[in-house]
Design a protein around this motif. Structure first.
Motif, PDB file in Angstrom:
ATOM      1  N   VAL A  49       0.578  -0.929   0.539  1.00  0.00           N
ATOM      2  CA  VAL A  49       0.128   0.509  -0.029  1.00  0.00           C
ATOM      3  C   VAL A  49       0.761   1.519  -0.011  1.00  0.00           C
ATOM      4  CG1 VAL A  49      -1.966   1.232   1.101  1.00  0.00           C
ATOM      5  CG2 VAL A  49      -2.085  -0.999   1.367  1.00  0.00           C
ATOM      6  N   MET A  78      -7.258   0.626   3.849  1.00  0.00           N
ATOM      7  CA  MET A  78      -6.906  -0.238   4.262  1.00  0.00           C
ATOM      8  C   MET A  78      -6.488   0.049   5.466  1.00  0.00           C
ATOM      9  SD  MET A  78      -5.928  -1.948   2.144  1.00  0.00           S
ATOM     10  CE  MET A  78      -5.064  -3.313   2.277  1.00  0.00           C
ATOM     11  N   LYS A 114      -3.213  -8.641  -1.325  1.00  0.00           N
ATOM     12  CA  LYS A 114      -2.562  -8.534  -2.325  1.00  0.00           C
ATOM     13  C   LYS A 114      -3.476  -8.575  -3.515  1.00  0.00           C
ATOM     14  CE  LYS A 114       1.710 -10.028   0.127  1.00  0.00           C
ATOM     15  NZ  LYS A 114       2.395 -10.951   0.189  1.00  0.00           N
ATOM     16  N   ILE A 121      -4.345  -5.096  -3.760  1.00  0.00           N
ATOM     17  CA  ILE A 121      -3.980  -4.045  -4.430  1.00  0.00           C
ATOM     18  C   ILE A 121      -2.694  -4.134  -5.670  1.00  0.00           C
ATOM     19  CG2 ILE A 121      -1.903  -3.134  -3.415  1.00  0.00           C
ATOM     20  CD1 ILE A 121      -3.304  -2.896  -1.606  1.00  0.00           C
TER      21      ILE A 121
END
Lengths: 127, 94, 85, 143
Positions: B39, B83, C33, C36
């Motif tokens: 991130v 997040m 993941k 992302i």
């Protein structure tokens, strides 16, 4: 606008953009080389403030000095300044939010550690 | 020396440094051991991409393409907040 | 004139980055993941749309693909579990 | 202006879009997890949209800076409009793709809701397990 003022604006803007390029390269190398997540937060701060805020101000000065862009160059300079201010506020806020969340949730390993002042303040528990 | 060629040459010669920085950020984003590292790398990549888009707009002589950078910066911050909320509290609305 | 070479080189580079991100997003076991990597692919596509001279598409696509797709997918992953079995 | 480099770069872009469409189609068909299927469908839609944008692109000619299709002039004469037509890209595929992106967003939200209800009903989002459970329930109702 006279020609000399244009050259001065473009020169100052180019100096700021060169500073931004230096900070950008340093931040990318730090992002690749630093050992853990909480050290890489420093790389994100260097890359967002030094690598994006300063060259955005420089790009605004360059756009204000360029005569060949037409009268819409003032729109471009204002947009670049607005982007710089938004980025300056939001990058620090996002970095703090994700650092706090990851520290509290223990989502990243805290392995090469020298001192943990926050845990000491909260009662000296060890992670 | 002409102002237009001077500015164009400067932006063209500043491009390889930006490419090197983007490549290193993408390397960290691909091999990051945990999710917060990825991130972080995507964040830094997008913030630098916003500055790069403004310089590219000057190179193309297209001042109308400036709001793209504003939108990119705003929504990457939103990704960061999602997040953080995922890792900390659970639901986003709480 | 150098601008055409710069534009086509940037287009090719961002296309290759998007291919790498897509393959990694497909084969990742961790769904977070994968999200992302999908965001990384969206950033590469944003650069491609900017190169293709479509500022209105960038205005919509950056908001939708970097901002709202991860919101929906992270909410869903929070409910249904993180790891793909 | 290096024509060979331009042609090779354009071919790289087109082939990358083919590879993206192929990989995401494989994931949408073969991966058992529903969330992975939704991610693959978003990538598939974006790749197809990029193809449609690529149709309307023009190559750069020497001495002309290509412009986005926005006419930044308050009093356009016919000469200004002719120069604009020489410089701008085609705006029609962009107008089509603008609608397609928003419809993709709506479809993705709907699919996420369906996946959430399926999780609440069956307790899993793995489609192999869901198929087995469905057969078991049908057999129980028939008996």
């Amino acid at each position: 606008m006279s020609s000399l003022v244009s050259w001065i604006l473009v020169g100052v803007g180019q100096a700021l953009v060169i500073i931004g390029i230096f900070c950008d390269l340093a931040a990318s190398i730090m992002m690749l080389r630093l050992p853990n997540f909480f050290a890489r937060l420093h790389a994100l701060t260097v890359g967002s403030v030094g690598g994006a805020f300063i060259p955005l101000i420089g790009a605004a000065l360059i756009a204000a000095g360029c005569d060949f862009l037409g009268p819409y160059r003032w729109f471009m300079a204002g947009g670049a300044v607005v982007t710089a201010i938004i980025e300056y506020v939001l990058a620090g806020a996002g970095t703090h939010a994700i650092a706090r969340a990851v520290y509290r949730a223990k989502a990243a390993p805290l392995k090469p550690i020298v001192a943990d002042k926050l845990a000491e303040d909260r009662g000296g528990e060890e992670r | 020396m002409n102002l237009a060629t001077w500015v164009t040459d400067f932006i063209v010669f500043s491009m390889p440094f930006y490419f090197a920085a983007f490549a290193l950020y993408i390397a960290r984003a691909i091999k990051g051991p945990t999710v917060p590292d990825m991130v972080l790398a995507v964040d830094a990549l997008s913030y630098d991409l916003a500055a790069f888009l403004v310089l590219l707009g000057i190179l193309f002589r297209a001042p109308i393409m400036i709001p793209c950078a504003i939108v990119l910066v705003l929504w990457v911050y939103a990704l960061d907040i999602y997040m953080a909320k995922y890792f900390e509290a659970g639901e986003i609305g709480e | 004139m150098m601008a055409v070479d710069i534009v086509m080189g940037l287009l090719a580079a961002s296309a290759l980055i998007s291919v790498i991100a897509t393959v990694l997003a497909v084969q990742a076991r961790d769904l977070l993941k994968a999200v992302i990597f999908s965001a990384l692919q969206s950033v590469a596509y944003t650069l491609m749309y900017f190169m293709l001279m479509a500022p209105d598409i960038v205005l919509v696509y950056a908001a939708v693909a970097v901002g709202i797709y991860p919101l929906i997918l992270i909410l869903l992953i929070k409910k249904v579990g993180r790891y793909e079995v | 202006m290096d024509t060979e480099f331009v042609r090779v770069a354009y071919m790289i872009v087109v082939l990358s879009m083919y590879v993206n469409i192929g990989v995401s189609l494989y994931a949408a068909l073969a991966k058992p997890n529903l969330v992975k299927k939704i991610i693959a469908l978003t990538i598939l839609g974006d790749s197809v949209n990029t193809f449609i944008i690529l149709v309307g692109y023009r190559f750069w000619r020497p001495g002309v800076f290509l412009q986005p299709p926005v006419l930044t002039n308050l009093r356009p004469t016919s000469e200004v409009i002719r120069q604009f037509l020489e410089k701008a890209v085609d705006p029609i595929p962009q107008a089509l793709v603008l609608t397609a992106i928003v419809i993709n967003l709506a479809v993705t939200v709907f699919l996420a809701t369906v996946a959430l209800h399926m999780y609440r009903h069956f307790g899993t989002v793995n489609m192999d397990v869901v198929g087995r459970l469905k057969r078991y329930e049908v057999r129980k109702e028939m008996a």
